[in-house]
Design a protein around this motif. Sequence first.
Motif, short mmCIF file in Angstrom:
data_model
loop_
_atom_site.label_atom_id
_atom_site.label_comp_id
_atom_site.label_asym_id
_atom_site.label_seq_id
_atom_site.Cartn_x
_atom_site.Cartn_y
_atom_site.Cartn_z
N LEU A 1 0.84 -1.19 0.00
CA LEU A 1 0.00 0.00 0.00
C LEU A 1 0.88 1.24 0.00
CD1 LEU A 1 -2.62 -1.06 2.69
CD2 LEU A 1 -2.93 -1.00 0.22
N LYS A 2 0.42 2.28 -0.67
CA LYS A 2 1.19 3.53 -0.76
C LYS A 2 0.73 4.50 0.32
CE LYS A 2 2.10 3.28 -5.67
NZ LYS A 2 1.99 3.96 -6.96
N ALA A 3 1.61 5.41 0.64
CA ALA A 3 1.28 6.46 1.59
C ALA A 3 0.30 7.45 0.95
CB ALA A 3 2.55 7.19 2.02
N THR A 4 -0.53 8.06 1.78
CA THR A 4 -1.47 9.07 1.32
C THR A 4 -0.89 10.43 1.68
OG1 THR A 4 -3.29 7.56 1.80
CG2 THR A 4 -3.86 9.88 1.50
N ILE A 5 -0.90 11.33 0.71
CA ILE A 5 -0.30 12.66 0.92
C ILE A 5 -1.34 13.63 1.47
CG2 ILE A 5 0.86 14.61 -0.20
CD1 ILE A 5 2.52 11.98 -0.03
N TYR A 6 -0.95 14.35 2.51
CA TYR A 6 -1.77 15.39 3.11
C TYR A 6 -0.99 16.70 3.04
CZ TYR A 6 -5.07 12.07 5.10
OH TYR A 6 -6.03 11.11 5.25
N LYS A 7 -1.72 17.79 2.86
CA LYS A 7 -1.10 19.11 2.84
C LYS A 7 -1.77 19.96 3.91
CE LYS A 7 0.47 19.07 -1.89
NZ LYS A 7 1.88 19.19 -1.80
N ALA A 8 -0.94 20.68 4.64
CA ALA A 8 -1.46 21.56 5.69
C ALA A 8 -0.76 22.90 5.61
CB ALA A 8 -1.23 20.93 7.06
N LEU B 1 2.78 16.10 4.23
CA LEU B 1 2.99 14.92 5.07
C LEU B 1 2.51 13.68 4.33
CD1 LEU B 1 1.56 17.33 7.03
CD2 LEU B 1 2.40 15.75 8.70
N ALA B 2 3.23 12.60 4.54
CA ALA B 2 2.82 11.30 4.00
C ALA B 2 2.23 10.49 5.14
CB ALA B 2 4.01 10.58 3.39
N LEU B 3 1.00 10.04 4.98
CA LEU B 3 0.35 9.18 5.96
C LEU B 3 0.64 7.74 5.57
CD1 LEU B 3 -1.68 8.90 8.40
CD2 LEU B 3 -3.44 8.66 6.65
N LEU C 1 -0.97 11.48 12.65
CA LEU C 1 -0.69 12.50 11.64
C LEU C 1 -0.94 13.90 12.20
CD1 LEU C 1 -0.30 13.02 8.38
CD2 LEU C 1 -2.74 13.50 8.57
N MET C 2 -2.06 14.08 12.88
CA MET C 2 -2.39 15.39 13.44
C MET C 2 -1.45 15.76 14.60
SD MET C 2 -4.65 16.56 11.45
CE MET C 2 -5.27 18.01 12.31
N VAL C 3 -1.02 14.77 15.37
CA VAL C 3 -0.06 15.04 16.44
C VAL C 3 1.28 15.46 15.84
CG1 VAL C 3 1.24 14.03 18.37
CG2 VAL C 3 -1.22 13.58 18.15
N ARG C 4 1.67 14.87 14.72
CA ARG C 4 2.91 15.30 14.04
C ARG C 4 2.82 16.76 13.62
NH1 ARG C 4 4.93 12.41 9.26
NH2 ARG C 4 2.84 11.72 8.77
N ARG D 1 -7.57 16.18 3.60
CA ARG D 1 -6.40 15.98 2.74
C ARG D 1 -5.66 17.29 2.49
NH1 ARG D 1 -6.32 11.51 -0.81
NH2 ARG D 1 -4.32 12.35 -1.45
N THR D 2 -6.40 18.39 2.40
CA THR D 2 -5.81 19.72 2.29
C THR D 2 -6.41 20.55 3.42
OG1 THR D 2 -5.64 19.50 -0.11
CG2 THR D 2 -5.49 21.73 0.80
N MET D 3 -5.54 21.03 4.32
CA MET D 3 -6.01 21.74 5.51
C MET D 3 -5.48 23.16 5.56
SD MET D 3 -5.35 18.80 8.39
CE MET D 3 -4.06 17.84 7.60
N GLN D 4 -6.34 24.06 5.97
CA GLN D 4 -5.97 25.44 6.28
C GLN D 4 -6.13 25.57 7.78
OE1 GLN D 4 -4.93 27.74 3.98
NE2 GLN D 4 -5.12 26.16 2.42
#
Length: 176
Positions: free
Chosen positions: A3-10, A29-31, A40-43, A146-149
């Motif tokens: 399985l591949k990592a899921t990319i998140y942007k913040a 960030l790669a989940l 992920l959120m703690v990171r 997946r994309t956070m402000q």
Amino acid sequence: MALKATIYKADINIANMDDHIYADYQLTLALHPSETIERLMVRILAYARYADEGLEFTKDLFETDEPALWQKDLTGLLEKWIEVGCPSEDKVKKASARCKQVAIVTYGSQANDWWQKNTKIKTLSNVEVWQLTPETTEALEQLCERTMQLQLNIMDGEWTLLSDKGQVDIQWQKLQ
């Protein structure tokens, strides 16, 4: 097939009125498939606590000798070593010998037991340990997209993280 990592942007805007620090950071960030949204959120929160342009996310779930975040100087020497979760005592001792500053952001149901068992960490003068409450990390998960402000406000020692999905009052406890 792996399985591949899921990319998140913040995109995180930090307004730290206590220390007069105001900055914007664009994080990618790669989940990892074995990682939780909570971690992920703690990171992201750990990044915000020690925010600096030189601070980088690592491949800590792939490379067990790496922390969640680190910062190196211009020569490549480690300056900051930031762990998320409940790292082994040996890993923290090695990091303490290699870096000026070591930090641990611990959370979850195992955090209290981990802190009680790892008594040698308490003797390391360059290590600080922060614990997040279960209510905080549970609420953080609700802000994840997946994309956070994100907007982090720090005033009089109180941390508030805001997004379009709501806000979370961050409850930190300094253990060391």
